[in-house]
Design an enzyme around this catalytic site. Structure first.
Site, PDB file in Angstrom:
ATOM      1  N   ASP A 173      -2.211  12.154  -3.082  1.00 60.76           N
ATOM      2  CA  ASP A 173      -1.548  13.634  -2.597  1.00 60.76           C
ATOM      3  C   ASP A 173      -1.731  13.627  -4.255  1.00 60.76           C
ATOM      4  OD1 ASP A 173      -1.544  13.801   0.150  1.00 60.76           O
ATOM      5  OD2 ASP A 173       0.901  14.315  -0.257  1.00 60.76           O
ATOM      6  N   ASP A 191       5.034   4.711   3.711  1.00 60.21           N
ATOM      7  CA  ASP A 191       4.287   6.031   3.249  1.00 60.21           C
ATOM      8  C   ASP A 191       6.082   7.200   4.528  1.00 60.21           C
ATOM      9  OD1 ASP A 191       1.432   7.486   3.669  1.00 60.21           O
ATOM     10  OD2 ASP A 191       3.312   8.934   4.772  1.00 60.21           O
ATOM     11  N   GLU A 245       0.679  -0.802   0.046  1.00 59.15           N
ATOM     12  CA  GLU A 245       0.209  -0.112  -0.543  1.00 59.15           C
ATOM     13  C   GLU A 245       0.874   1.139  -0.089  1.00 59.15           C
ATOM     14  OE1 GLU A 245      -3.621   2.504   1.952  1.00 59.15           O
ATOM     15  OE2 GLU A 245      -2.973   0.734   2.824  1.00 59.15           O
ATOM     16  N   ASP A 303     -10.886  10.075  -3.999  1.00 62.10           N
ATOM     17  CA  ASP A 303     -11.822  11.267  -4.124  1.00 62.10           C
ATOM     18  C   ASP A 303     -12.111  12.201  -5.049  1.00 62.10           C
ATOM     19  OD1 ASP A 303      -9.374  11.961  -2.289  1.00 62.10           O
ATOM     20  OD2 ASP A 303     -10.483  13.809  -2.824  1.00 62.10           O
TER      21      ASP A 303
END
Ligand SMILES: C[S@@+](CC[C@H](N)C(=O)[O-])C[C@H]1O[C@@H](n2cnc3c(N)ncnc32)[C@H](O)[C@@H]1O
Length: 226
Positions: free
Chosen positions: A125, A76, A51, A161
């Site tokens: 992002d 991350d 991920e 989104d």
């Protein structure tokens, strides 16, 4: 950030045996688990799924909990966010989970050829500024990087989104000749309630859902150039 502050989280991160946070010079010199995650770390030869931009690692932990016969690694740069996923993995006794704190720009130093089966990119992002378009995690530069360690039939999932990022990715898939397997502009309309796409919600996803934003999803396979 409720509970522990950042410094406390950074300190606790050092105690987790399943968090890798290497210095740049250590990474480029040659990472010991590259190409050998199964043998060296997980102790099995199960599929490996990443991920990217995992934040608190909801997909890493959620999928690992559901599919114990697969290995998951969340990636991350933000250590205080990774701490949450590390805690959850520990509390759920998940031995099939690890996290890497790194810039994704360096990701190919961590995995060997054909080592990874799937990649999830969750609420990346959006980098809306055209000048920063190369920083999008589905830009050609990043896709070429992933191709160095993704299996030939490996799959990339994107949940977002952001309509600009979503349509940018559809265009890139088309322009680069990759294979679009599925796409939807509204996950909660098209997917069943027991799908991981609706069952697992990330931190950012919940915020966008509260705003009434439709959640988009696509999956694709990279063109096999060999
Ligand atoms: C909008 S947040 C989404 C986090 C999480 N996936 C979620 O849905 O809640 C984007 C995440 O990607 C990470 N990120 C963005 N670009 C990155 C890069 N080049 N390398 C490492 N992490 C990156 C950020 O640190 C951040 O945690």
């Amino acid at each position: 950030m409720g509970g522990k502050n950042k410094l406390q989280r950074f300190a606790e991160n050092k105690t987790f045996g399943n968090l890798f946070q290497l210095q740049y010079h250590q990474v480029v010199k040659g990472f010991e688990n590259k190409g050998k995650w199964g043998r060296n770390f997980f102790g099995n030869n199960h599929e490996l799924i990443l991920e990217l931009g995992c934040g608190k690692g909801e997909y890493t932990v959620g999928l690992a909990n559901e599919y114990r016969d697969k290995n998951y690694i969340g990636v991350d740069i933000k250590g205080a966010r990774l701490w949450k996923g590390l805690k959850e993995a520990r509390e759920n006794n998940l031995t099939n989970v690890a996290f890497i704190r790194t810039r994704i720009n360096l990701i190919e130093y961590y995995f060997g050829k054909d080592e990874v089966s799937e990649i999830w990119i969750t609420f990346p992002d959006p980098q809306p500024n055209r000048i920063k378009v190369k920083k999008r995690l589905t830009s050609p530069w990043f896709l070429n990087s992933y191709a160095r360690f993704l299996k030939p039939d490996g799959i990339i999932h994107l949940k977002t989104d952001n309509i600009i990022f979503f349509e940018y990715t559809l265009d890139i898939i088309n322009e680069m000749g990759h294979e679009l397997l599925y796409s939807t502009y509204d996950v909660y309309k098209t997917e069943s309630v027991d799908s991981p796409l609706t069952q697992i919600q990330t931190y950012y996803e919940k915020i966008w859902l509260e705003h009434g934003t439709k959640i988009k999803y696509l999956k694709f396979r990279l063109k096999n150039d060999e």
